[in-house]
Motif scaffolding. Structure first.
Motif, PDB file in Angstrom:
ATOM      1  N   ARG A   1       1.117  -1.229  -0.326  1.00  0.00           N
ATOM      2  CA  ARG A   1      -0.156  -0.413  -0.100  1.00  0.00           C
ATOM      3  C   ARG A   1       0.971   0.978   0.024  1.00  0.00           C
ATOM      4  NH1 ARG A   1      -4.390  -0.580   4.721  1.00  0.00           N
ATOM      5  NH2 ARG A   1      -4.983   1.268   3.632  1.00  0.00           N
ATOM      6  N   LEU A   2       1.979   1.242   0.468  1.00  0.00           N
ATOM      7  CA  LEU A   2       3.037   1.891   0.476  1.00  0.00           C
ATOM      8  C   LEU A   2       3.419   2.323  -0.682  1.00  0.00           C
ATOM      9  CD1 LEU A   2       4.503   1.776   4.216  1.00  0.00           C
ATOM     10  CD2 LEU A   2       3.076   4.024   4.538  1.00  0.00           C
ATOM     11  N   LEU A   3       4.466   1.161  -1.359  1.00  0.00           N
ATOM     12  CA  LEU A   3       5.149   1.759  -2.363  1.00  0.00           C
ATOM     13  C   LEU A   3       3.270   2.279  -3.411  1.00  0.00           C
ATOM     14  CD1 LEU A   3       6.304  -1.338  -2.666  1.00  0.00           C
ATOM     15  CD2 LEU A   3       7.283   0.985  -2.673  1.00  0.00           C
ATOM     16  N   ASP A   4       1.815   1.879  -3.238  1.00  0.00           N
ATOM     17  CA  ASP A   4       0.952   2.184  -4.540  1.00  0.00           C
ATOM     18  C   ASP A   4       1.446   3.732  -3.818  1.00  0.00           C
ATOM     19  OD1 ASP A   4       0.431  -0.104  -4.883  1.00  0.00           O
ATOM     20  OD2 ASP A   4      -1.157  -0.513  -3.824  1.00  0.00           O
ATOM     21  N   PHE A   5       0.918   4.218  -2.488  1.00  0.00           N
ATOM     22  CA  PHE A   5       1.190   6.078  -2.529  1.00  0.00           C
ATOM     23  C   PHE A   5       2.667   6.188  -3.405  1.00  0.00           C
ATOM     24  CE2 PHE A   5      -0.772   4.581   1.520  1.00  0.00           C
ATOM     25  CZ  PHE A   5      -2.743   4.333   0.961  1.00  0.00           C
ATOM     26  N   VAL A   6       3.456   5.403  -2.935  1.00  0.00           N
ATOM     27  CA  VAL A   6       5.132   6.654  -3.732  1.00  0.00           C
ATOM     28  C   VAL A   6       4.376   6.264  -5.371  1.00  0.00           C
ATOM     29  CG1 VAL A   6       7.384   5.471  -4.165  1.00  0.00           C
ATOM     30  CG2 VAL A   6       6.476   5.722  -1.772  1.00  0.00           C
ATOM     31  N   ASP A   7       3.924   5.720  -5.669  1.00  0.00           N
ATOM     32  CA  ASP A   7       3.785   5.787  -7.532  1.00  0.00           C
ATOM     33  C   ASP A   7       2.598   6.424  -7.653  1.00  0.00           C
ATOM     34  OD1 ASP A   7       5.618   3.219  -7.934  1.00  0.00           O
ATOM     35  OD2 ASP A   7       4.001   2.193  -7.588  1.00  0.00           O
TER      36      ASP A   7
ATOM     37  N   PRO B   1       1.266   9.783  -5.238  1.00  0.00           N
ATOM     38  CA  PRO B   1       1.307  10.663  -4.573  1.00  0.00           C
ATOM     39  C   PRO B   1      -0.295  11.384  -3.990  1.00  0.00           C
ATOM     40  CG  PRO B   1       3.206  10.871  -5.070  1.00  0.00           C
ATOM     41  CD  PRO B   1       2.226   9.777  -6.490  1.00  0.00           C
ATOM     42  N   GLN B   2      -0.565  11.681  -5.146  1.00  0.00           N
ATOM     43  CA  GLN B   2      -1.929  12.545  -4.829  1.00  0.00           C
ATOM     44  C   GLN B   2      -3.128  11.973  -4.158  1.00  0.00           C
ATOM     45  OE1 GLN B   2      -2.261  15.345  -6.278  1.00  0.00           O
ATOM     46  NE2 GLN B   2       0.661  15.319  -6.365  1.00  0.00           N
ATOM     47  N   ARG B   3      -3.440   9.855  -4.199  1.00  0.00           N
ATOM     48  CA  ARG B   3      -4.250   9.556  -3.731  1.00  0.00           C
ATOM     49  C   ARG B   3      -4.393   9.029  -2.327  1.00  0.00           C
ATOM     50  NH1 ARG B   3      -2.956   3.376  -4.993  1.00  0.00           N
ATOM     51  NH2 ARG B   3      -4.460   3.047  -3.438  1.00  0.00           N
ATOM     52  N   HIS B   4      -3.335   9.746  -1.540  1.00  0.00           N
ATOM     53  CA  HIS B   4      -2.531   8.837   0.168  1.00  0.00           C
ATOM     54  C   HIS B   4      -3.695   9.407   1.007  1.00  0.00           C
ATOM     55  CE1 HIS B   4      -0.340  12.205   2.006  1.00  0.00           C
ATOM     56  NE2 HIS B   4       0.125  12.328   0.708  1.00  0.00           N
ATOM     57  N   GLY B   5      -3.690  10.647   0.923  1.00  0.00           N
ATOM     58  CA  GLY B   5      -4.200  11.151   2.170  1.00  0.00           C
ATOM     59  C   GLY B   5      -4.046  11.199   3.672  1.00  0.00           C
ATOM     60  N   ASP B   6      -4.811  10.680   4.421  1.00  0.00           N
ATOM     61  CA  ASP B   6      -4.443  10.265   5.204  1.00  0.00           C
ATOM     62  C   ASP B   6      -3.990   8.372   5.723  1.00  0.00           C
ATOM     63  OD1 ASP B   6      -5.235  12.879   6.722  1.00  0.00           O
ATOM     64  OD2 ASP B   6      -7.488  12.324   6.877  1.00  0.00           O
ATOM     65  N   ASP B   7      -4.352   7.744   4.443  1.00  0.00           N
ATOM     66  CA  ASP B   7      -3.715   6.448   4.106  1.00  0.00           C
ATOM     67  C   ASP B   7      -2.711   6.310   5.071  1.00  0.00           C
ATOM     68  OD1 ASP B   7      -6.299   5.398   4.056  1.00  0.00           O
ATOM     69  OD2 ASP B   7      -5.820   6.178   1.490  1.00  0.00           O
ATOM     70  N   VAL B   8      -1.347   6.937   5.073  1.00  0.00           N
ATOM     71  CA  VAL B   8      -0.251   6.828   5.624  1.00  0.00           C
ATOM     72  C   VAL B   8      -0.329   7.133   6.359  1.00  0.00           C
ATOM     73  CG1 VAL B   8       2.403   7.504   4.829  1.00  0.00           C
ATOM     74  CG2 VAL B   8       0.857   7.573   3.210  1.00  0.00           C
ATOM     75  N   ASP B   9      -0.910   8.015   6.737  1.00  0.00           N
ATOM     76  CA  ASP B   9      -0.910   8.307   8.644  1.00  0.00           C
ATOM     77  C   ASP B   9      -1.566   6.616   9.122  1.00  0.00           C
ATOM     78  OD1 ASP B   9       0.393  10.897   7.933  1.00  0.00           O
ATOM     79  OD2 ASP B   9      -1.496  11.934   8.455  1.00  0.00           O
ATOM     80  N   ARG B  10      -2.835   6.617   8.798  1.00  0.00           N
ATOM     81  CA  ARG B  10      -2.757   5.417   9.278  1.00  0.00           C
ATOM     82  C   ARG B  10      -2.185   3.574   9.136  1.00  0.00           C
ATOM     83  NH1 ARG B  10      -7.652   7.908   7.766  1.00  0.00           N
ATOM     84  NH2 ARG B  10      -8.312   7.047   5.879  1.00  0.00           N
ATOM     85  N   LEU B  11      -1.819   3.858   8.556  1.00  0.00           N
ATOM     86  CA  LEU B  11      -0.812   2.836   8.211  1.00  0.00           C
ATOM     87  C   LEU B  11       0.577   2.645   9.471  1.00  0.00           C
ATOM     88  CD1 LEU B  11      -0.108   1.949   4.023  1.00  0.00           C
ATOM     89  CD2 LEU B  11      -1.218   0.343   5.630  1.00  0.00           C
ATOM     90  N   VAL B  12       0.758   3.635   9.976  1.00  0.00           N
ATOM     91  CA  VAL B  12       1.779   4.102  10.731  1.00  0.00           C
ATOM     92  C   VAL B  12       1.120   4.186  11.857  1.00  0.00           C
ATOM     93  CG1 VAL B  12       3.430   5.451  11.368  1.00  0.00           C
ATOM     94  CG2 VAL B  12       3.604   5.018   8.862  1.00  0.00           C
ATOM     95  N   GLU B  13       0.050   4.151  12.358  1.00  0.00           N
ATOM     96  CA  GLU B  13       0.064   4.078  13.505  1.00  0.00           C
ATOM     97  C   GLU B  13      -0.583   2.854  13.563  1.00  0.00           C
ATOM     98  OE1 GLU B  13      -1.447   6.594  16.600  1.00  0.00           O
ATOM     99  OE2 GLU B  13      -0.135   7.998  15.119  1.00  0.00           O
ATOM    100  N   ALA B  14      -1.126   2.383  12.898  1.00  0.00           N
ATOM    101  CA  ALA B  14      -1.271   0.880  13.021  1.00  0.00           C
ATOM    102  C   ALA B  14       0.092   0.184  12.673  1.00  0.00           C
ATOM    103  CB  ALA B  14      -2.125  -0.228  12.133  1.00  0.00           C
ATOM    104  N   GLN B  15       1.033   0.204  12.486  1.00  0.00           N
ATOM    105  CA  GLN B  15       2.217  -0.740  13.100  1.00  0.00           C
ATOM    106  C   GLN B  15       1.859  -0.547  14.557  1.00  0.00           C
ATOM    107  OE1 GLN B  15       3.481  -3.222  11.480  1.00  0.00           O
ATOM    108  NE2 GLN B  15       5.877  -2.870  12.570  1.00  0.00           N
ATOM    109  N   LEU B  16       2.611   0.907  14.980  1.00  0.00           N
ATOM    110  CA  LEU B  16       2.840   1.815  16.044  1.00  0.00           C
ATOM    111  C   LEU B  16       2.425   0.405  17.181  1.00  0.00           C
ATOM    112  CD1 LEU B  16       5.019   3.306  18.269  1.00  0.00           C
ATOM    113  CD2 LEU B  16       2.924   5.235  17.774  1.00  0.00           C
ATOM    114  N   ALA B  17       0.554   0.547  16.915  1.00  0.00           N
ATOM    115  CA  ALA B  17      -0.026  -0.246  17.651  1.00  0.00           C
ATOM    116  C   ALA B  17       1.004  -1.569  18.074  1.00  0.00           C
ATOM    117  CB  ALA B  17      -1.271   0.254  17.423  1.00  0.00           C
ATOM    118  N   ARG B  18       0.754  -2.275  16.702  1.00  0.00           N
ATOM    119  CA  ARG B  18       1.220  -3.311  16.960  1.00  0.00           C
ATOM    120  C   ARG B  18       2.545  -3.947  17.924  1.00  0.00           C
ATOM    121  NH1 ARG B  18      -0.590  -3.426  11.073  1.00  0.00           N
ATOM    122  NH2 ARG B  18       0.700  -3.012  10.622  1.00  0.00           N
ATOM    123  N   VAL B  19       3.479  -2.666  17.206  1.00  0.00           N
ATOM    124  CA  VAL B  19       4.511  -2.879  17.997  1.00  0.00           C
ATOM    125  C   VAL B  19       4.602  -2.649  19.293  1.00  0.00           C
ATOM    126  CG1 VAL B  19       6.923  -1.146  18.255  1.00  0.00           C
ATOM    127  CG2 VAL B  19       5.633  -2.168  15.976  1.00  0.00           C
TER     128      VAL B  19
END
Length: 147
Positions: free
Chosen positions: A65-71, A73-91
């Protein structure tokens, strides 16, 4: 560059690179006239990105999903933040689990300090008790609720 050079440059195993290609995380490279894979700067950059995300212990689905955002960049919105927040919660959950494990091991270790001249070992006694389904120092039987 060939696959081994790409692997050396990024610290990623050759088999892992092939897996990333097979799953579409890494675009298949052009083939040279002798049939060898011919990787370029874009492969190096993308694989380095993937490697960095894996070092952050991100699952491949999130990396995709992050690579999709890199490819795009206009479509990422808050999704990148949510992905990182979810990873932080897992950690954080794993850290909590590791702290609980540490407490259990410290408690187990406290059952047996030093030599075992008489052949008795509190640690082994506790582990044998647990194997029999009994409460032990590291896994006490939880109190029954509502009784």
């Amino acid at each position: 560059m060939r696959i081994k050079a790409l692997g050396d440059a990024t610290g990623v195993d050759v088999e892992t690179i092939r897996y990333y290609e097979k799953t579409g995380l890494l675009q298949a490279p052009a083939r040279s006239h002798n049939g060898y894979r011919d990787y370029g700067a874009a492969h190096l950059e993308r694989l380095s990105f993937i490697r960095h995300c894996r070092a952050l212990d991100m699952p491949l689905s999130d990396i995709r999903r992050l690579l999709d955002f890199v490819d795009d960049p206009q479509r990422h919105g808050d999704d990148v933040d949510r992905l990182v927040e979810a990873q932080l919660a897992r950690v954080q959950a794993r850290l909590d689990s590791m702290h609980a494990l540490e407490r259990q091991l410290v408690e187990l270790r406290s059952r047996c300090q030093g030599r075992h001249a008489d052949g008795a070992c509190g640690i082994l006694d506790e582990l044998v008790a647990a194997a029999h389904g009994e409460a032990c120092a590291c896994h006490p039987v939880p109190a029954k609720q509502g009784v």
